[in-house]
Design a protein around this motif. Structure first.
Motif, PDB file in Angstrom:
ATOM      1  N   PRO A  40      39.698  10.635 -13.245  1.00  0.00           N
ATOM      2  CA  PRO A  40      39.986   9.533 -12.318  1.00  0.00           C
ATOM      3  C   PRO A  40      41.410   8.989 -12.445  1.00  0.00           C
ATOM      4  O   PRO A  40      42.021   8.606 -11.455  1.00  0.00           O
ATOM      5  CB  PRO A  40      38.970   8.458 -12.692  1.00  0.00           C
ATOM      6  CG  PRO A  40      37.933   9.144 -13.486  1.00  0.00           C
ATOM      7  CD  PRO A  40      38.551  10.354 -14.097  1.00  0.00           C
ATOM      8  N   GLU A  41      41.942   8.989 -13.658  1.00  0.00           N
ATOM      9  CA  GLU A  41      43.298   8.489 -13.858  1.00  0.00           C
ATOM     10  C   GLU A  41      44.319   9.419 -13.182  1.00  0.00           C
ATOM     11  O   GLU A  41      45.224   8.957 -12.492  1.00  0.00           O
ATOM     12  CB  GLU A  41      43.581   8.389 -15.352  1.00  0.00           C
ATOM     13  CG  GLU A  41      44.835   7.629 -15.690  1.00  0.00           C
ATOM     14  CD  GLU A  41      44.945   7.441 -17.195  1.00  0.00           C
ATOM     15  OE1 GLU A  41      45.893   8.035 -17.765  1.00  0.00           O
ATOM     16  OE2 GLU A  41      44.105   6.729 -17.771  1.00  0.00           O
ATOM     17  N   PHE A  46      47.803  10.989  -8.405  1.00  0.00           N
ATOM     18  CA  PHE A  46      48.072  11.868  -7.264  1.00  0.00           C
ATOM     19  C   PHE A  46      48.080  11.075  -5.960  1.00  0.00           C
ATOM     20  O   PHE A  46      48.937  11.273  -5.099  1.00  0.00           O
ATOM     21  CB  PHE A  46      47.037  12.987  -7.171  1.00  0.00           C
ATOM     22  CG  PHE A  46      47.183  14.047  -8.221  1.00  0.00           C
ATOM     23  CD1 PHE A  46      48.415  14.586  -8.538  1.00  0.00           C
ATOM     24  CD2 PHE A  46      46.069  14.526  -8.894  1.00  0.00           C
ATOM     25  CE1 PHE A  46      48.551  15.565  -9.505  1.00  0.00           C
ATOM     26  CE2 PHE A  46      46.187  15.509  -9.856  1.00  0.00           C
ATOM     27  CZ  PHE A  46      47.432  16.028 -10.164  1.00  0.00           C
ATOM     28  N   GLU A  47      47.114  10.180  -5.809  1.00  0.00           N
ATOM     29  CA  GLU A  47      47.031   9.380  -4.587  1.00  0.00           C
ATOM     30  C   GLU A  47      48.230   8.437  -4.468  1.00  0.00           C
ATOM     31  O   GLU A  47      48.752   8.215  -3.383  1.00  0.00           O
ATOM     32  CB  GLU A  47      45.714   8.617  -4.545  1.00  0.00           C
ATOM     33  CG  GLU A  47      44.520   9.529  -4.328  1.00  0.00           C
ATOM     34  CD  GLU A  47      43.191   8.831  -4.497  1.00  0.00           C
ATOM     35  OE1 GLU A  47      43.167   7.596  -4.665  1.00  0.00           O
ATOM     36  OE2 GLU A  47      42.164   9.531  -4.464  1.00  0.00           O
ATOM     37  N   ALA A  48      48.688   7.877  -5.592  1.00  0.00           N
ATOM     38  CA  ALA A  48      49.832   6.965  -5.572  1.00  0.00           C
ATOM     39  C   ALA A  48      51.124   7.712  -5.237  1.00  0.00           C
ATOM     40  O   ALA A  48      52.036   7.142  -4.635  1.00  0.00           O
ATOM     41  CB  ALA A  48      49.960   6.261  -6.923  1.00  0.00           C
ATOM     42  N   ALA A  49      51.200   8.986  -5.611  1.00  0.00           N
ATOM     43  CA  ALA A  49      52.410   9.769  -5.374  1.00  0.00           C
ATOM     44  C   ALA A  49      52.448  10.403  -3.988  1.00  0.00           C
ATOM     45  O   ALA A  49      53.471  10.968  -3.606  1.00  0.00           O
ATOM     46  CB  ALA A  49      52.529  10.857  -6.428  1.00  0.00           C
ATOM     47  N   ALA A  50      51.376  10.290  -3.239  1.00  0.00           N
ATOM     48  CA  ALA A  50      51.319  10.921  -1.915  1.00  0.00           C
ATOM     49  C   ALA A  50      52.329  10.279  -0.970  1.00  0.00           C
ATOM     50  O   ALA A  50      52.502   9.057  -0.954  1.00  0.00           O
ATOM     51  CB  ALA A  50      49.914  10.805  -1.343  1.00  0.00           C
TER      52      ALA A  50
END
Length: 62
Positions: A40-41, A46-50
């Protein structure tokens, strides 16, 4: 009743029937690529870097 099987499907079914070790190997290989638990971390990173998705290339920007 519709019972058609393509030549490829018949070949694969016969091959697996004659080589049962291949079915086991197929499941092991699937586990390597598809049955993976995501951290999850890392997923949050990954989602924050999208990057934001660019608009449609031919859409006029107003």
């Amino acid at each position: 009743m519709y019972n058609y099987q393509s030549d490829v499907t018949q070949f694969i079914d016969n091959y697996i029937e004659q080589n049962p070790q291949e079915a086991e190997q197929r499941l092991k290989n699937r586990a390597l690529l598809w049955d993976v638990e995501l951290n999850p971390e890392e997923q949050a990173d990954f989602e924050a870097a999208a990057l934001p998705k660019p608009p449609y290339a031919y859409q006029s920007v107003k």
